[in-house]
Design an enzyme around this catalytic site. Structure first.
Site, PDB file in Angstrom:
ATOM      1  CB  CYS A  36       9.132  -2.632  14.423  1.00  0.00           C
ATOM      2  SG  CYS A  36       8.494  -3.224  16.003  1.00  0.00           S
ATOM      3  CG  HIS A  69      -1.799  -1.198   1.286  1.00  0.00           C
ATOM      4  ND1 HIS A  69      -2.892  -1.351   0.464  1.00  0.00           N
ATOM      5  CD2 HIS A  69      -1.713  -2.326   2.014  1.00  0.00           C
ATOM      6  CE1 HIS A  69      -3.453  -2.530   0.709  1.00  0.00           C
ATOM      7  NE2 HIS A  69      -2.749  -3.141   1.645  1.00  0.00           N
ATOM      8  CB  ALA A  70       1.562   3.769  -2.576  1.00  0.00           C
TER       9      ALA A  70
HETATM   10  P1  NAD Z   1       7.588  -0.666  24.913  1.00  0.00           P
HETATM   11  O1  NAD Z   1       8.515   0.486  25.015  1.00  0.00           O
HETATM   12  O2  NAD Z   1       6.137  -0.424  24.620  1.00  0.00           O
HETATM   13  O3  NAD Z   1       7.638  -1.505  26.287  1.00  0.00           O
HETATM   14  C1  NAD Z   1       8.821  -1.850  26.956  1.00  0.00           C
HETATM   15  C2  NAD Z   1       8.485  -1.977  28.452  1.00  0.00           C
HETATM   16  O4  NAD Z   1       9.599  -2.533  29.141  1.00  0.00           O
HETATM   17  C3  NAD Z   1       8.179  -0.645  29.132  1.00  0.00           C
HETATM   18  O5  NAD Z   1       6.925  -0.730  29.790  1.00  0.00           O
HETATM   19  C4  NAD Z   1       9.329  -0.484  30.145  1.00  0.00           C
HETATM   20  O6  NAD Z   1       8.939   0.204  31.311  1.00  0.00           O
HETATM   21  C5  NAD Z   1       9.699  -1.923  30.418  1.00  0.00           C
HETATM   22  N1  NAD Z   1      11.041  -2.150  30.956  1.00  0.00           N
HETATM   23  C6  NAD Z   1      12.223  -1.602  30.550  1.00  0.00           C
HETATM   24  N2  NAD Z   1      13.234  -2.096  31.274  1.00  0.00           N
HETATM   25  C7  NAD Z   1      12.708  -2.986  32.154  1.00  0.00           C
HETATM   26  C8  NAD Z   1      13.264  -3.834  33.170  1.00  0.00           C
HETATM   27  N3  NAD Z   1      14.571  -3.877  33.414  1.00  0.00           N
HETATM   28  N4  NAD Z   1      12.413  -4.598  33.883  1.00  0.00           N
HETATM   29  C9  NAD Z   1      11.088  -4.567  33.650  1.00  0.00           C
HETATM   30  N5  NAD Z   1      10.512  -3.793  32.699  1.00  0.00           N
HETATM   31  C10 NAD Z   1      11.313  -3.006  31.959  1.00  0.00           C
HETATM   32  O7  NAD Z   1       8.211  -1.642  23.833  1.00  0.00           O
HETATM   33  P2  NAD Z   1       7.451  -2.637  22.807  1.00  0.00           P
HETATM   34  O8  NAD Z   1       6.885  -1.876  21.660  1.00  0.00           O
HETATM   35  O9  NAD Z   1       6.572  -3.539  23.575  1.00  0.00           O
HETATM   36  O10 NAD Z   1       8.688  -3.453  22.248  1.00  0.00           O
HETATM   37  C11 NAD Z   1       9.395  -4.381  23.047  1.00  0.00           C
HETATM   38  C12 NAD Z   1      10.310  -5.180  22.139  1.00  0.00           C
HETATM   39  O11 NAD Z   1       9.521  -5.941  21.214  1.00  0.00           O
HETATM   40  C13 NAD Z   1      11.255  -4.336  21.299  1.00  0.00           C
HETATM   41  O12 NAD Z   1      12.473  -5.009  21.158  1.00  0.00           O
HETATM   42  C14 NAD Z   1      10.542  -4.266  19.950  1.00  0.00           C
HETATM   43  O13 NAD Z   1      11.441  -4.072  18.886  1.00  0.00           O
HETATM   44  C15 NAD Z   1       9.907  -5.628  19.880  1.00  0.00           C
HETATM   45  N6  NAD Z   1       8.712  -5.702  19.023  1.00  0.00           N
HETATM   46  C16 NAD Z   1       7.786  -4.701  19.060  1.00  0.00           C
HETATM   47  C17 NAD Z   1       6.640  -4.810  18.270  1.00  0.00           C
HETATM   48  C18 NAD Z   1       5.598  -3.712  18.279  1.00  0.00           C
HETATM   49  O14 NAD Z   1       4.722  -3.739  17.396  1.00  0.00           O
HETATM   50  N7  NAD Z   1       5.638  -2.769  19.205  1.00  0.00           N
HETATM   51  C19 NAD Z   1       6.444  -5.930  17.459  1.00  0.00           C
HETATM   52  C20 NAD Z   1       7.384  -6.944  17.466  1.00  0.00           C
HETATM   53  C21 NAD Z   1       8.530  -6.815  18.255  1.00  0.00           C
END
Ligand code: NAD
Length: 440
Positions: free
Chosen positions: A263, A254-255
Site C-alpha cells: 500500500c 519504529h525506525a
Molecule cells: P490482491 O492483489 O491481493 O487481490 C486482488 C484480487 O482481485 C486478486 O485475487 C485478483 O485475482 C482479483 N481480481 C482482479 N480483477 C478481478 C475481477 N475483474 N473480478 C474478480 N476478481 C478480480 O489485492 P489486495 O492486497 O487485497 O488489495 C486490494 C485493494 O485493497 C487495493 O486497492 C489495495 O490498495 C487495497 N488495500 C489493501 C490493503 C492490504 O493490506 N493489502 C489494505 C487496505 C487497502
C-alpha cells in the site's frame, strides 16, 4: 444483508470472511480459478493469522461461498464490494484502475435489479464518479447507487482491524447507499465504532491522506535515526519520548530499513500524481517517497560498512524477507532491493522467513533458502535481521555464536538489546543506536 465481494486477495478475503462473521450472507468472487478452487477445497491462498479458522467456520455455517462466476455471484445482492487490486500503473505512477473498471463493467452488465456498488479498493479521487458514469452508460435502465468504503486493515492483524476498526469511512451520495453501508456495518454499533459518512471524493481522499501521513511518520523517524547514529542518541528512546506526547502517538514510530508493502509505496505515488493533475504540489509526500527509496539503498551500504567495506566472497544470513511480520506479502519489500544488491557485490545470501519463502523464491532467485534460522546462520559472516518476526526475538544467541564464522549481527529492525548481544560475544549494528563490539 446479502453481500458480494469481488476479489479475494488480502482485503477481499478478509472483508468477506468478516462480513460473514457479522452474520451477513457473503459470496466471494474472483477471476482466478486456482484461488477459488483452493478456497472451495478448504485452503487459504494467503497467510493471515486466524483467517483459516474464520473462513472454515463461516463456510460451515453456510454464510460464506466462493465462485468464479461474477454474472451469478452479484445477483440478488444488497451491496456489491469491489476489492480488486489497484497497483501502480507502469510508467507513470498513477493507480492502475483497469481491474476496478473491468469489474464495474461486468457488474453493470450482469445486474437484474437495483443495488449498491461499493469501492473497497483504494482508488484515486474521482473514481466513484467515473464508475457512476460507467453504470449510467452501460445500464441506463437500472438504478445502481455507489459508495466508497476504503479499507484500513493491516496485513498481519487484518481480522482484528476489520472486526474492531478505529473508524469506518463511507462516501455516499444517495440515501440508498447510506442505508446499505449502515446495514453492512450495523454489528459494529455495539462496540461504538464511529461510522463516518462523507462525500465520495472526501472518502476516497481520506484513504490516501491516511496512508501518506503514516508513510511520512515512518520516514520522519527513519531520518531521526540517521541523526541519532551521528550524535550518539538512541532512536528507540527518542521515539518513545515523542510518542508519549498525545499529539503524536506511539504507533508508526519504529525506525527501520524503509517502508514497503502493498500500500504505502503505491498510494503515496498515486496521491502525488493526483495532486499534480490538479496543479497542487505535495512536497512533503514527494520527499517521503524519495527519502524512502534512497533509504533501502542506504541499508545496503550500512550492511557492507558493518562488514568491513566489502561483502565479496562472504556469506550473509538474512532473517525475514517479507515487508513486515505475520504476512507472506512480498510486494515492495525492502528485501527486494537489499538482497539483489548484496548478491551483486559478491555475497552469498542464505535466507529464512517463516511464511514468505514460497512467494519470495520467485522474486529472489539468487537467494539460498534455509528451513529455520539456525540453518541460515551456519558458517555466516554476518546475520542481517530484515523483518521483525517474533520468533527471531527468542533466538538462542549462545548457540548461534558457536555456529557462525563471524559473530556479527546487523539488526535493521532493532529487535535485540545491544548490551545483551554484545555480552554474548557479537558485534552489533542497529538502526539509530550506537554500534557495539563484543563485550570481553
Ligand atoms: P490482491 O492483489 O491481493 O487481490 C486482488 C484480487 O482481485 C486478486 O485475487 C485478483 O485475482 C482479483 N481480481 C482482479 N480483477 C478481478 C475481477 N475483474 N473480478 C474478480 N476478481 C478480480 O489485492 P489486495 O492486497 O487485497 O488489495 C486490494 C485493494 O485493497 C487495493 O486497492 C489495495 O490498495 C487495497 N488495500 C489493501 C490493503 C492490504 O493490506 N493489502 C489494505 C487496505 C487497502
Amino acid at each position: 444483508m446479502r453481500i458480494a465481494m469481488i476479489g479475494v486477495g488480502y482485503v477481499g478475503l478478509v472483508s468477506g470472511a468478516c462480513f460473514a462473521e457479522f452474520g451477513h450472507d457473503v459470496t466471494c468472487i474472483d477471476v482466478d480459478p486456482k484461488k477459488i478452487a483452493m478456497l472451495e477445497a478448504g485452503g487459504i491462498p494467503i497467510y493471515e493469522p486466524g483467517l483459516d479458522a474464520l473462513v472454515e467456520k463461516n463456510v460451515k455455517a453456510g454464510r460464506l461461498t466462493f465462485t468464479t462466476s461474477l454474472e451469478e455471484g452479484v445477483l440478488d445482492k444488497e451491496a456489491i464490494f469491489i476489492a480488486v487490486g489497484t497497483p501502480t500503473r507502469r510508467g507513470d505512477g498513477h493507480a492502475d484502475l483497469t481491474y476496478v473498471f473491468a469489474a464495474g463493467e461486468a457488474i453493470a452488465k450482469a445486474l437484474k435489479e437495483p443495488t449498491v456498488v461499493v469501492t473497497k479498493s483504494t482508488v484515486p479521487v474521482g473514481t466513484g464518479r467515473k464508475l457512476k458514469e460507467l453504470f449510467a452508460r452501460v445500464r441506463p435502465d437500472l438504478k445502481i447507487d455507489i459508495a466508497s468504503n476504503p479499507e484500513f486493515l493491516r496485513e498481519g492483524s487484518a481480522i482484528e482491524d476489520f472486526m474492531r476498526p478505529d473508524r469506518v469511512v463511507c462516501g455516499v451520495d444517495s440515501e440508498a447507499a447510506r442505508e446499505a453501508m449502515r446495514g453492512c456495518y450495523r454489528p459494529l454499533n455495539t462496540i461504538e465504532v464511529p461510522i463516518l459518512f462523507t462525500s465520495l471524493e472526501t472518502s476516497e481522499l481520506i484513504k490516501y491522506a491516511t496512508n501518506s501521513f503514516l508513510a511520512t511518520k515512518i520516514t520522519f523517524i527513519n531520518e531521526m535515526a540517521d541523526l541519532c547514529e551521528k550524535v550518539g542518541a538512541d532512536v528507540n528512546e527518542v521515539a518513545r519520548g515523542m510518542g508519549l506526547d498525545g499529539r503524536i502517538g506511539r504507533k508508526f514510530l519504529h525506525a527501520g530499513p524503509g517502508y514497503g508493502g502493498s500500500c504505502f509505496p503505491k498510494d503515496t505515488l498515486a496521491l502525488v500524481r493526483t495532486a499534480e493533475q490538479n496543479g497542487v504540489d505535495l512536497r512533503i509526500v514527494e520527499s517521503t517517497i524519495n527519502v524512502n527509496e534512497m533509504r533501502k539503498r542506504r541499508m545496503v551500504r550500512k550492511i557492507v560498512d558493518a562488514m568491513g567495506g566489502s561483502v565479496a566472497g562472504k556469506t550473509i544470513a538474512v532473517l525475514g524477507v517479507t515487508f513486515k511480520p505475520n504476512t507472506d506479502d512480498m510486494r515492495d519489500a525492502p528485501s527486494l532491493v537489499v538482497l539483489p544488491s548484496l548478491k551483486g557485490e559478491g555475497a552469498t545470501i542464505r535466507a529464512y522467513d517463516p511464511e514468505g519463502k514460497k512467494e519470495a523464491e520467485k522474486l529472489l532467485p539468487e537467494v539460498l533458502w534455509a528451513r529455520d534460522p539456525y540453518e541460515a546462520v551456519e558458517g555466516a559472516d554476518a546475520i542481517v535481521v530484515l523483518t521483525e518476526w517474533n520468533e527471531f526475538r527468542g533466538l538462542d544467541l549462545d548457540r548461534i555464536r558457536q555456529m557462525v564464522a563471524q559473530p556479527r549481527i546487523i539488526d535493521l529492525r532493532n529487535i535485540f538489546n545491544p548490551a545483551e548481544v554484545a555480552q554474548r560475544g557479537f558485534s552489533y549494528t542497529s538502526i539509530g543506536r550506537p554500534s557495539v563490539g563484543p563485550a570481553v
